[in-house]
Design an enzyme around this catalytic site. Sequence first.
Site, mmCIF file in Angstrom:
data_model
loop_
_atom_site.group_PDB
_atom_site.id
_atom_site.type_symbol
_atom_site.label_atom_id
_atom_site.label_comp_id
_atom_site.label_asym_id
_atom_site.label_seq_id
_atom_site.Cartn_x
_atom_site.Cartn_y
_atom_site.Cartn_z
ATOM 1 N N ASP A 37 42.673 -41.136 -56.053
ATOM 2 C CA ASP A 37 43.016 -41.765 -57.445
ATOM 3 C C ASP A 37 44.763 -41.626 -57.007
ATOM 4 O O ASP A 37 45.336 -40.523 -57.701
ATOM 5 C CB ASP A 37 42.792 -40.919 -58.743
ATOM 6 N N ASP A 38 45.392 -42.516 -56.556
ATOM 7 C CA ASP A 38 46.691 -42.559 -56.263
ATOM 8 C C ASP A 38 47.517 -43.059 -57.649
ATOM 9 O O ASP A 38 47.759 -42.477 -58.314
ATOM 10 C CB ASP A 38 46.978 -43.191 -54.819
ATOM 11 N N THR A 39 48.056 -44.336 -57.460
ATOM 12 C CA THR A 39 48.672 -44.936 -58.740
ATOM 13 C C THR A 39 47.660 -45.649 -59.736
ATOM 14 O O THR A 39 47.897 -45.885 -60.914
ATOM 15 C CB THR A 39 49.463 -46.249 -58.212
ATOM 16 N N ALA A 67 45.674 -37.371 -45.335
ATOM 17 C CA ALA A 67 45.103 -37.847 -44.206
ATOM 18 C C ALA A 67 43.687 -37.479 -44.278
ATOM 19 O O ALA A 67 43.284 -36.312 -44.042
ATOM 20 C CB ALA A 67 45.757 -37.441 -42.873
ATOM 21 N N TYR A 68 42.708 -38.482 -44.268
ATOM 22 C CA TYR A 68 41.116 -38.482 -44.299
ATOM 23 C C TYR A 68 40.699 -38.491 -42.802
ATOM 24 O O TYR A 68 41.231 -39.553 -42.065
ATOM 25 C CB TYR A 68 40.417 -39.353 -45.250
ATOM 26 N N PRO A 69 39.780 -37.934 -42.634
ATOM 27 C CA PRO A 69 39.195 -37.691 -41.205
ATOM 28 C C PRO A 69 38.804 -39.016 -40.637
ATOM 29 O O PRO A 69 38.742 -39.413 -39.350
ATOM 30 C CB PRO A 69 38.104 -36.820 -41.174
ATOM 31 N N LYS A 76 45.909 -37.543 -57.162
ATOM 32 C CA LYS A 76 47.459 -37.114 -57.124
ATOM 33 C C LYS A 76 48.358 -37.063 -58.408
ATOM 34 O O LYS A 76 48.104 -37.978 -59.236
ATOM 35 C CB LYS A 76 48.110 -38.155 -56.308
HETATM 36 P P1 5GP Z 1 45.460 -46.377 -55.947
HETATM 37 O O1 5GP Z 1 46.962 -46.637 -55.853
HETATM 38 O O2 5GP Z 1 45.042 -47.901 -56.566
HETATM 39 O O3 5GP Z 1 44.940 -45.451 -56.969
HETATM 40 O O4 5GP Z 1 44.770 -46.075 -54.580
HETATM 41 C C1 5GP Z 1 44.542 -47.489 -53.476
HETATM 42 C C2 5GP Z 1 44.034 -46.900 -52.486
HETATM 43 O O5 5GP Z 1 45.120 -46.636 -51.518
HETATM 44 C C3 5GP Z 1 43.035 -45.712 -52.552
HETATM 45 O O6 5GP Z 1 41.764 -46.400 -52.662
HETATM 46 C C4 5GP Z 1 43.420 -45.377 -50.914
HETATM 47 O O7 5GP Z 1 42.373 -46.033 -50.093
HETATM 48 C C5 5GP Z 1 44.640 -45.611 -50.610
HETATM 49 N N1 5GP Z 1 45.431 -44.437 -50.655
HETATM 50 C C6 5GP Z 1 46.215 -44.248 -51.552
HETATM 51 N N2 5GP Z 1 47.070 -42.876 -51.492
HETATM 52 C C7 5GP Z 1 46.388 -42.569 -50.096
HETATM 53 C C8 5GP Z 1 46.605 -41.336 -49.371
HETATM 54 O O8 5GP Z 1 47.099 -40.510 -49.898
HETATM 55 N N3 5GP Z 1 45.874 -41.331 -48.251
HETATM 56 C C9 5GP Z 1 45.105 -42.304 -47.774
HETATM 57 N N4 5GP Z 1 44.524 -42.240 -46.793
HETATM 58 N N5 5GP Z 1 44.787 -43.253 -48.572
HETATM 59 C C10 5GP Z 1 45.573 -43.457 -49.784
#
Ligand code: 5GP
Length: 220
Positions: free
Chosen positions: A127-129, A198-200, A168
């Site tokens: 869950d980023d933005t 960074a995911y594996p 985040k």
């Molecule tokens: P959102 O910003 O809509 O919450 O996240 C959108 C997508 O961006 C996530 O599902 C993910 O695939 C990718 N994403 C956002 N932040 C990260 C990060 O820190 N690492 C990775 N690997 N992907 C991210």
Amino acid sequence: MSSSATPSSSYITPQVEGEKIFISYNHIHQLCQESAQKIKPLDIDLIIAIGGGGFIPARMLRTFLKEEGQPNLKIFAIILSLYEDLNSFSTDAEEAGTQVKRIQWINYEESKMDLCNKKVLIVDEVDDTRTTLHYALQELKKDAVSQAKSKGLEDSNTEFFIFTLHNKLKEKRATLPDEIMDGRHYLAARELPDYWIAYPWESADIVNHQKMAELQGYEI
Ligand code: 5GP
């Protein structure tokens, strides 16, 4: 299910700007196992994984949600792509929604998937933005309403839950409704500061990735 305001993880966060947080497969496996203990009592009927990042966590979770004598939970896949509009910062539902593009969605007819009277767990890796989760929930809710309508029902009686490996801690671009953020319907296994994770499964050098994850410390 709850997510507190402070980071609950023991990751060593990067010291240098631009550095990433490396997460190992084993750690993700353990996060899913640990989280399944909280999710099991919810009696989830089906999982909807948001791809690509939600696919592997959803599959791991399914292993730990399996009840003896019961079939495996079905996992349905949706794929969404996020368009970053750097000039717009909005928590408005519709505006946030327009930044997401559907790459793949559920074919309800073909799969005979029915959202009515179901407890549905939406799974993503991070869950980023919050834009992607916001969009997925909003659209799945609409689907549930239209399925209910087509059966002549007033209410679909669908209960949605959200699981992510990481949340985040940052200002979000989109919101999730109160019924999700009620401490029971949203679970992030770990909260992290706003670094790139960074995911594996994205790694082109998994041996080095694993080393970095071990160096940073990924124990639960
Ligand atoms: P959102 O910003 O809509 O919450 O996240 C959108 C997508 O961006 C996530 O599902 C993910 O695939 C990718 N994403 C956002 N932040 C990260 C990060 O820190 N690492 C990775 N690997 N992907 C991210």
